[in-house]
Write an enzyme that holds these catalytic residues in place. Structure first.
Site, PDB file in Angstrom:
ATOM      1  N   SER A 748       1.069  -1.091   0.044  1.00  0.00           N
ATOM      2  CA  SER A 748       0.033  -0.069  -0.095  1.00  0.00           C
ATOM      3  C   SER A 748       0.868   1.306  -0.100  1.00  0.00           C
ATOM      4  O   SER A 748       1.563   1.358  -0.739  1.00  0.00           O
ATOM      5  CB  SER A 748      -1.050  -0.175   1.279  1.00  0.00           C
ATOM      6  OG  SER A 748      -1.955   0.918   1.051  1.00  0.00           O
ATOM      7  N   ASP A 823      -9.181  -4.244  -6.414  1.00  0.00           N
ATOM      8  CA  ASP A 823      -8.783  -3.448  -5.402  1.00  0.00           C
ATOM      9  C   ASP A 823      -9.546  -2.338  -5.457  1.00  0.00           C
ATOM     10  O   ASP A 823      -9.386  -1.416  -6.404  1.00  0.00           O
ATOM     11  CB  ASP A 823      -7.364  -3.253  -5.517  1.00  0.00           C
ATOM     12  CG  ASP A 823      -6.815  -2.424  -4.187  1.00  0.00           C
ATOM     13  OD1 ASP A 823      -7.512  -1.748  -3.578  1.00  0.00           O
ATOM     14  OD2 ASP A 823      -5.631  -2.513  -4.055  1.00  0.00           O
ATOM     15  N   HIS A 856      -7.904  -4.932  -1.718  1.00  0.00           N
ATOM     16  CA  HIS A 856      -6.333  -4.578  -1.431  1.00  0.00           C
ATOM     17  C   HIS A 856      -5.803  -5.433  -0.440  1.00  0.00           C
ATOM     18  O   HIS A 856      -4.413  -5.315  -0.203  1.00  0.00           O
ATOM     19  CB  HIS A 856      -6.811  -3.264  -0.408  1.00  0.00           C
ATOM     20  CG  HIS A 856      -5.398  -2.503  -0.380  1.00  0.00           C
ATOM     21  ND1 HIS A 856      -4.639  -1.758  -1.525  1.00  0.00           N
ATOM     22  CD2 HIS A 856      -4.981  -1.788   0.919  1.00  0.00           C
ATOM     23  CE1 HIS A 856      -3.825  -1.326  -1.092  1.00  0.00           C
ATOM     24  NE2 HIS A 856      -3.871  -0.919   0.407  1.00  0.00           N
TER      25      HIS A 856
END
Length: 888
Positions: A748, A823, A856
């Site tokens: 991330s 995502d 994610h």
């Protein structure tokens, strides 16, 4: 906001009983296993979840007035297991304490100072495998306690033998509340429900069934009310498939229920009367929300699934209206909606999100208040619309430049709204009074505080997105007017507790001060004793619990907080307080093996150990363990916290050279160098592959004041990258480090950082791995990005510099890129953008993995473990195993 990833595993079941004559024992309730974890980010960018004045005279004065007693745990620093126990309990506690000490010695680290602290441990001989990491071998059992304020202070619930029981810590008894098989539908079939909440009078419970997950916090379900006496069950609305109710909650008093169905707000005044719910709003649709957040407000503002707030007396409901009609849509395909990886799905189905990006339209937010009491008094004369008012105030930002970050009732008739602009450099705290009854139209508020550049955060930083306003109980106010606490940056740039009494005060009166930070807001207020409980990072990587007294006069000055936990060694604690703060569950988080125990304020003989993880201590003793050191380094004049994990029995003489693998997150306000218990993939790298793992919290990270946080404003990724490179240079100069094998990885925001290090091409890192990275800040969401970068039109150069704008440096590193195609947070478009740049530049020395349909967290169809196994194989391919004798 990023969170820790907990790898799955089976829960245990333990039977227990409590009687009036037996000492408290530890039942297992709603417990789960803390799995080895890494910081992956559901999104991307918030860290998981760190000159004292003498206040002895205040404590003495409180004792003389009878508010505190020497036996209060607030007056005696708690030790593992407490103090003054019966012999049997003392033996149990001493056993627990010795096990915790053992775990610290064999597990992580023990020392008396923060800097350059380390201890070489006695080692087991069993190697850590990836199976051990993923099958729960090192998982610590912890219990989530659900306090039930409706049943009294110190009462919590647990599930036992297909029933819900209430445990009363005051009386040391349990009683059955309901059998799970009692709740049946109209056909007599048992309803499988996932959550429940009792009515304030404990006559009904509200349950959610058929839950369908939506985003991080939100979902849909069919809700039922169950009468505990008659055992009748009936739905709020007729159940549907798929369900349409996104949130439901009881009023704080009485028997009213507020709920949101198809984005409209409803109120059921009483479940005991056969009457239809009141439909407060009628315009809800796919783009117009009432009482629940849209995607961006759920993810970046409220971090929860509701946007409605009952007044304490249940007479009114404040709610948010969010209009995202003008917000642009983002679409991505789902290739395989099943759990079967072999399934062939001829046509994809798109997921469509209203997802605002920097510089584009945000949802239009407004606050409204429905006067339920007024409507019920004259239902024939008034409509719900007439009984609903919109809140307005002078100086409000234009609707396209306004984010409403907190709404909270201070008492039955006083409401506060906190507003910031999109750039999060200016804001207001607005006070509303509802003493007089209104009939529709608008209610005006008064701005009582200015935030940001013209107010309390008058520096080059940003206004944090925290929601920390805490109303004071009436008995603790200096007068009749409402009052509250908030967490406010001091002049030195550290977050501290401030008092606003009365509520229209314009200037904070600080109750704490010093070069350290209060973390997580106010934990609880004990109205009987006049105490404020909070967690703080007085040493930036630690978390301890403290209390301070509420000032008894208008003369307010900061006091030195009183410690509740054991700080004789580096440690981390949290707590869950009962509604009236008469009890709390103390959670030891690390660095040793976690444990939990209940504390009763004022009763040192009370001892209720909830979890001790004795078996985990025994397990850890048989495995090789890393040697962990905590230290600080200086980068461009900034002191940064560093954690180093070394292989067991490492040769640090310089004859053997080890690769160094940096793990990074680095997002604003985050912290990765902490003392929480961990046994994860990094331990496998260190103990089995013989790598050194290093973590450094650079500029922009949290719990060391705004001076460290603010430099990244308007230029994300630049100074953080400098700090990672400077730290890597320091390690490259160490005699035991192989300077040709220094790498970095992150997920991330950490993936963004790893990619920025590759872009920098500083000649230090030879390898970088990025999972689900942001590659251009024009592609992430508006609320998060603009908080730190401002609007693109105001900072065009910053957006270019802060993104991956050149890929030439990728020629000189072995690069691995991975991303989930589904995502919804950091869109796959980020990796697609970077892949295009690499293609155009004819850069081919990288590998790429797409994980089909994963969000994610990358979990679909076994993808999560594959992420780590693939990264491990990539490391072995490029570097081989760790230690190499000089001359190899």
């Amino acid at each position: 906001m990023s969170t820790y990833q907990h790898l799955s595993g089976e829960d245990e079941d333990v039977e227990h009983e409590l009687t009036d004559s037996s000492p408290p024992r530890a039942p297992l309730l709603n417990h789960h296993v803390i799995r080895p974890h890494v910081y992956y980010g559901e999104g991307p960018f918030d860290a998981p979840s760190s000159d004292d004045d003498d206040d002895e005279y205040l404590v003495k004065e409180a004792r003389e007035q009878g508010d505190l007693h020497d036996s209060d745990p607030a007056n005696v620093g708690l030790r593992v297991g407490g103090s003054r126990q019966s012999p049997a309990l003392r033996a149990l506690v001493l056993s627990l304490a010795s096990l915790v000490f053992l775990s610290a010695c064999i597990g992580l680290f023990a020392a008396t100072t923060l800097y350059n602290a380390k201890l070489y441990q006695t080692l087991g001989d069993q190697r850590i495998s990836l199976d051990h990491v993923f099958n729960g071998t090192f998982g610590a059992t912890t219990t989530s306690v659900h306090w039930v304020p409706e049943a009294g202070d110190g009462v919590f619930s647990m599930e036992e033998n297909e029933r819900i029981v209430l445990v009363d810590l005051k009386t040391n008894t349990t009683r059955s509340l309901i059998s799970t098989t009692d709740i049946k539908d109209e056909n007599g079939d048992s309803i499988i429900w996932s959550s429940w909440k009792p009515s304030p009078d404990m006559k009904y419970i509200l349950v959610q069934a058929d839950r369908v997950k939506q985003w991080r916090h939100s979902g849909f379900g069919n809700y039922y009310i169950h009468d505990l006496e008659t055992k009748e069950t009936y739905p709020l609305l007729p159940p549907t498939d798929p369900p349409v109710i996104s949130y439901a909650t009881w009023a704080p008093t009485g028997q009213s229920v507020a709920f949101v169905a198809s984005n409209d707000l409803y109120v059921l005044p009483s479940p005991s009367v056969a009457m239809a719910p009141i439909r407060v709003t009628t315009s809800g649709n796919a783009s117009l929300f009432h009482g629940v957040p849209d995607w961006i407000y759920e993810e970046e503002v409220f971090e929860t699934d509701y946007a409605l707030w009952w007044s304490p007396d249940s007479s009114k409901i404040a709610f948010l209206r969010l209009d995202e009609t003008a917000v642009d849509e983002y679409r991505f395909p789902i290739y395989n909606p099943t759990n079967n990886a072999s399934a062939v799905i001829p046509y994809t189905k798109d997921v469509v999100i209203k997802y605002p990006k920097p510089g584009f339209n945000n949802p239009i937010a407004s606050v409204h208040v429905f006067d339920l009491a007024g409507y019920l008094e004259y239902p024939e004369l008034l409509s719900p619309a007439v009984s609903t008012a919109e809140l307005q105030w002078t100086g409000r930002f234009p609707s396209d430049n306004s984010i409403l970050s907190q709404v909270i009732w201070l008492d039955d008739s006083t409401l506060i709204v906190k507003e910031v602009n999109r750039a999060a450099d200016s804001g207001s705290v607005v006070l509303f009074s509802f003493v007089e009854q209104f009939e529709g139209e608008t209610v005006s508020g008064v701005v009582v505080r200015r935030l940001g550049r013209d107010g309390e955060e008058a520096d080059e930083g940003w206004i944090d997105a925290d929601r920390n306003i805490y109303p004071l109980p009436p008995s603790l106010r200096s007068g009749d007017s409402p009052a509250y606490l908030d967490i406010v940056p001091s002049k030195g740039g550290y977050n501290h507790i401030a008092l606003f009494d009365p509520a229209d005060s314009t200037t904070p009166r600080f109750l704490t001060s010093g070069p350290w930070e209060v973390t997580g807001g106010v934990q609880a207020v004990d109205a009987q004793r006049g105490l404020i409980y909070f967690q703080a990072a007085r040493s930036s990587i630690e978390r301890q619990l403290y209390f301070i007294p509420i000032p008894s006069s208008n003369v307010v000055s900061p006091v030195s907080p009183t410690l509740l936990t054991d700080d004789s060694t580096l440690s981390s604690y949290s707590a869950s307080f009962s509604p009236e703060a008469g009890f709390y569950l103390l959670n030891y988080l690390g660095p040793g093996v976690p444990w939990q125990k209940f504390i009763q304020v004022g009763n040192p003989d009370f001892d209720y150990v909830l979890t001790d993880n004795v078996k985990l201590n025994e397990t850890l003793a048989s495995f090789e363990t890393a040697t962990v050191t905590y230290s600080t380094i200086v980068s461009d004049g900034y002191e940064l916290n560093v954690k180093e994990m070394r292989p067991p029995r490492m040769d640090d003489s310089g004859r053997t050279k080890y690769p160094v693998f940096f793990f990074v997150y680095g997002g604003p306000g985050s912290q990765m160098v902490n003392l929480q218990y961990k046994r994860d993939w990094h331990d496998y790298l260190v103990c089995t592959l013989q790598y050194i793992v290093v973590i450094v919290d650079g500029r922009g990270t949290g719990f060391k004041g705004r001076q460290l946080r603010n430099p990244v404003r308007d230029n994300l990724g630049f100074w953080e990258t400098v700090d990672q490179i400077n730290t890597a240079r320091i390690w490259a100069g160490k005699p035991y480090v192989d300077p040709k094998r220094i790498g970095i990885w992150g997920w991330s925001y950490g993936g963004f950082m790893a990619s920025k290090v590759a872009e920098a091409d500083a000649g230090i890192h030879s390898l970088a791995m990025a999972v689900a990275p942001v590659t251009s800040w024009r592609l992430y969401d508006s609320v998060y990005t603009e908080r730190y970068m401002g609007l693109p039109s105001d900072n065009p150069g910053g957006y270019i510099n802060a993104s991956i704008s050149s890929v030439e440096g990728f020629r000189n590193v072995d690069y691995l890129l991975m991303h989930g195609s589904g995502d919804d947070n950091v869109h796959f478009a980020n990796s697609a953008h970077l892949l295009d740049m690499l293609t155009e530049a004819r850069i081919r020395n990288f590998k790429f993995r797409m994980f089909t349909d994963s969000d994610h967290a990358i979990r679909m169809r076994g993808a999560n473990r594959e992420v780590y196994e693939y990264m491990a194989s990539f490391l072995l391919e490029k570097w081989g195993k760790g230690g190499r004798r000089r001359g190899w």
